[in-house]
Design a protein around this motif. Sequence first.
Motif: not given
Length: 228
Positions: A128-131, A140-141, A144, A148
């Motif tokens: 996932p984008p947070r990783d 990033a914002s 996230q 998905s």
Amino acid sequence: MARQLAFDLPVRPARGRAAFFVAPANDIAVAQIDGWRGWPEGKLALIGPEGSGKTHLAHVWAELSGAAVVYAADLPGADLPALAETGAVAVENAQCIGGNGPAEAALFHLHNLLRAGGGALLITARTPPRDWGLALPDLASRMQATASVHLNPPDDALLAAVLVKLFADRQIAVKPDLIGYLVGRIERSFGAAAETVAAIDREALATGRKPGIPLARTVLDKTGPEGR
């Protein structure tokens, strides 16, 4: 038996919709690809481990939407306005760009160009984008906040279908008993399936033996099968 030289010839995987096996592990993702015109804000992140079918689905979507397909790491050298002009873009392997300033900036710019023009964006990644370790806060914002869908580990039916496809991609015709043998003995993952098929192919080329259960047993004895 004397071993022969085994050459790593290019594998040409089938990318069409007919070659994609729909199962409970991926049916939600397939439905999202089919219904791409309804993606929130015109974008979707397709998340799954290596070999899970992300690239295949990206190409299925490209056929449906006329999208261009590009690797995230190649975005800094791409003509972003021209990509956005296509109206739909699939960006592959996005997890690789974390900390790569030019690649992050390019994805951010492409994202904004597509949004401004009402285009569609599909992003594939293993995580996932947070990783991803993104350093650009605005990117990033936006990542996230992207809807998905996940490709889940395969059940036996899907693992069997993947094995058949992997052999077919290498132009190897195999019998159902070999597929059943492998499904019961390899790790339940797409990566393990790909590694096993590649190892069987190499062993067959090196020894002149026909791919089948005896050869598979030899390969698994060497690689250490994950019994189930």
